[in-house]
Design a protein around this motif. Structure first.
Motif, short mmCIF file in Angstrom:
data_model
loop_
_atom_site.label_atom_id
_atom_site.label_comp_id
_atom_site.label_asym_id
_atom_site.label_seq_id
_atom_site.Cartn_x
_atom_site.Cartn_y
_atom_site.Cartn_z
N PRO A 172 14.28 -22.30 -3.30
CA PRO A 172 14.11 -23.65 -3.86
C PRO A 172 13.04 -23.69 -4.95
O PRO A 172 11.96 -23.11 -4.79
CB PRO A 172 13.70 -24.49 -2.64
N ARG A 173 13.35 -24.36 -6.04
CA ARG A 173 12.40 -24.45 -7.16
C ARG A 173 11.13 -25.18 -6.76
O ARG A 173 10.06 -24.94 -7.31
CB ARG A 173 13.09 -25.16 -8.33
N LEU A 496 28.83 -26.90 8.58
CA LEU A 496 27.60 -26.15 8.86
C LEU A 496 27.76 -24.66 8.64
O LEU A 496 27.00 -24.05 7.87
CB LEU A 496 27.17 -26.41 10.32
N ILE A 497 28.74 -24.04 9.30
CA ILE A 497 28.78 -22.58 9.36
C ILE A 497 29.12 -21.97 8.01
O ILE A 497 28.41 -21.09 7.51
CB ILE A 497 29.79 -22.12 10.44
N ILE A 498 30.22 -22.43 7.38
CA ILE A 498 30.61 -21.85 6.09
C ILE A 498 29.55 -22.08 5.03
O ILE A 498 29.16 -21.12 4.33
CB ILE A 498 31.99 -22.40 5.65
N LEU A 576 31.39 -16.76 -7.30
CA LEU A 576 30.98 -17.17 -5.96
C LEU A 576 29.46 -17.15 -5.83
O LEU A 576 28.88 -17.98 -5.13
CB LEU A 576 31.62 -16.25 -4.92
N TYR A 577 28.81 -16.20 -6.50
CA TYR A 577 27.34 -16.17 -6.50
C TYR A 577 26.77 -17.45 -7.09
O TYR A 577 25.84 -18.06 -6.54
CB TYR A 577 26.85 -14.97 -7.31
N SER A 582 24.15 -22.82 -6.49
CA SER A 582 24.12 -24.23 -6.88
C SER A 582 24.38 -25.19 -5.72
O SER A 582 23.86 -26.31 -5.72
CB SER A 582 25.15 -24.49 -7.99
N ARG A 583 25.15 -24.76 -4.72
CA ARG A 583 25.55 -25.72 -3.68
C ARG A 583 25.13 -25.34 -2.26
O ARG A 583 24.94 -26.23 -1.43
CB ARG A 583 27.08 -25.87 -3.68
#
Length: 586
Positions: A172-173, A496-498, A576-577, A582-583
């Motif tokens: 986190p920034r 949660l898990i994914i 995907l990276y 981002s999310r």
């Protein structure tokens, strides 16, 4: 001029004596046992290491002593190589990943280069390394030892680097800005913020890297220089000689020795590390059940770790001061945009020019030797290997992600499953060649399909280990909140898990893909005794070129494999990276 020594008053002497006696009273039998164990370990390391500097002549062919009594010494030599390579891989990970994560310019070069490096087969590294290290240490076995360690290093470093790089880029920034506002040096922020944030993934990927080193142990300990074969003392060369002789009994002894080593290293080294890494989980409430390790509990009763930490504090302060003096401490968050664009342009032109020069020089070399048509066959064969890689990663995802999540969520199950998956992940495919040849011939299964099963032995575990690490890193308070809300089934996976394991899974997927390409070298050509089965694929093409010493075909095969891996990473895994950054970062 005369000097006089003053005698402290009796009260001062008594206070010093009391303080010294108090420090001595802190030590117990646990400290004595730990100190004795460290001394014994150092002694054994020195005794085993003596064999690495004996004389060596390039005129003598390999001779492997396959007597069962030789196995303990061979096991010790293999373990020494593995841990030296792991230490080098850790240092490489810190330097390479940190540089790529902190420099946008270097990231454009280092990350694509990492894609290429993980795709280049170990055999290709070994061919160059043997010649270079033997020339560097003429007449000494140390040259072959360094070549073997380098080959193991190339099978360990890449996934550790990918894991730590991703943890740095997804930090986190707010933590970065907060540390800057408090004037924390780069050195302190690295040890107090950045390294702890990626510790769980780094430990589990280090464990997987260690397994990758076992996987290529046979290839790294049995080397070729010119037309002569050489072998270093080790379990890998022992197993290779037993397989070449077709002696199933000695292959069984090698398998048993390998299993004992893996379980022992897991109990004494990896299990304590995974339990210790639990302290770096990002959560507000502690789990009701945590991982335990008898070795870690024993070490925590000793005072040596505290004394070592106090002794290293001046080193950290000195490095922090050196950073400020040399001007390498933190730069401001805002920079001159015009100057940055100019620097980016100059860097891109210079780096692009060097890469273009290398490609042109490679093309000229191949054109003079065989013509550029040499790329045609490996490009077509690469499609067959690509199909195997895609199917393997897809099946491994469906099978091992749920298993990894289940293990990561249960400390009790982790304690049971960790040594099992370590043994499975560390099992060299070469050891299964006798059984594989017998099975393929008995059932009529084509090596084109069966080879994918052997490839899975060297690739699928990256997904499993990273799924475990991702599940363990999910904060306990988030899991408890889901329990309180009654979220179960698919909704629990979706919410949660994914999202929780997604960053770790991407690291596992990209390294599993590269590992599958690399494993194709030893999986598409299977030999036992006088029987050889060959699959249609790029791995078999490179293996044949290596065996024949056909350097133009070897270079063309490695270049095509690198092209496939980099393209797959660039157009699929890299997206995907970015999505994970981002999310799905906490």
């Amino acid at each position: 001029m005369s000097f006089r020594t003053s005698t402290p008053p009796p009260a001062t002497r008594s206070s010093h004596s009391a303080r010294f006696a108090g420090r001595l009273s802190l030590f117990s039998w646990v400290d004595v046992v730990v100190a004795a164990a460290v001394l014994v370990l150092l002694y054994l390391t020195l005794r085993v290491g003596e064999g690495t500097t004996v004389s060596f002549s390039t005129s003598r062919s390999a001779h492997v002593d396959t007597s069962v009594g030789q196995l303990p010494y061979d096991a010790a030599r293999s373990l020494l190589r593995m841990f030296v390579a792991l230490a080098l891989s850790t240092v490489f990970t810190f330097v390479y990943a940190y540089t790529a994560a902190k420099s946008r310019r270097m990231e454009r070069i280092l990350i694509p280069a990492l894609d290429i490096l993980q795709s280049v087969p170990v055999l290709a590294f070994l061919t160059v390394a043997v010649t270079g290290f033997v020339a560097l240490f003429p007449g000494s076995m140390l040259g072959l030892e360094c070549a073997a360690i380098f080959a193991i290093f190339t099978s360990q470093a890449w996934n550790m680097t990918f894991s730590f790089y991703h943890s740095l880029t997804s930090l986190p920034r707010e933590l970065d800005e907060l540390s800057r506002s408090f004037g924390v040096t780069r050195w302190m922020r690295f040890w107090k913020v950045e390294l702890p944030s990626g510790m769980i993934g780094l430990v589990w990927n280090g464990m997987m890297s260690f397994g990758g080193g076992w996987f290529f142990l046979v290839a790294s300990e049995a080397v070729t220089l010119g037309n002569t074969d050489y072998a270093l003392p080790g379990v890998g060369s022992y197993a290779g000689a037993a397989i070449a002789d077709g002696d199933l009994g000695k292959v069984g002894w090698a398998i048993l020795t390998m299993a004992v080593m893996v379980i022992g290293v897991n109990f004494l080294f990896w299990r304590p590390l995974t339990a210790w890494a639990e302290r770096f989980k990002n959560e507000q409430s502690e789990a009701s059940e945590v991982q335990r390790s008898y070795v870690l509990d024993f070490l925590r009763r000793s005072h040596w770790p505290q004394l070592l930490g106090r002794a290293l504090r001046p080193v950290g302060r000195a490095l922090g001061r050196a950073g400020r003096v040399l001007g390498v401490d933190d730069r401001p968050l805002t920079v001159d945009r015009a100057r940055q664009l100019t620097g980016d342009l100059v860097f891109t032109v210079v780096a692009g020019g060097l890469i273009l020069w290398g490609l042109v020089d490679l093309g000229r070399y191949l054109y003079d030797r065989t013509g550029l048509g040499v790329f045609g066959e490996p490009l077509l064969l690469g499609l067959a290997t690509l199909a195997r890689v895609v199917v393997l990663v897809a099946v491994a995802t469906l099978v091992w992600v749920p298993v990894g999540v289940r293990i990561g969520f249960s400390p009790r199950l982790t304690r049971i499953a960790q040594p099992v998956v370590q043994v499975l992940a560390s099992f060299p495919a070469n050891f299964l060649f006798p059984l594989a040849v017998w099975f393929f011939l008995r059932t009529g299964l084509s090596i084109d399909i069966g080879g994918m099963l052997l490839m899975a032995l060297g690739a699928q575990w990256y997904i499993l280990f990273n799924s475990i690490a991702g599940a363990m890193a999910i904060p306990t308070d988030l899991r408890e909140a889901m329990d309180d809300l009654g979220v179960t089934g698919w909704q629990r996976w979706k919410r949660l898990i994914i999202p929780g394991i997604f960053p770790a899974y991407v690291t596992g997927g990209i390294t599993a893909s590269g590992g599958a390409w690399n494993a194709s070298i030893v999986s598409e050509v299977v030999t036992f005794g006088g029987t050889t089965l060959t699959a249609t694929g790029l791995g078999a093409y490179i293996a044949k070129a290596t065996e024949a010493g056909n350097y133009p075909e070897l270079l063309a095969g490695v270049a095509v494999m690198s092209l496939y891996v980099v393209s797959l990473n660039r157009f699929f895994w890299r997206r995907l990276y970015r999505l994970a950054e981002s999310r799905y970062s906490l």
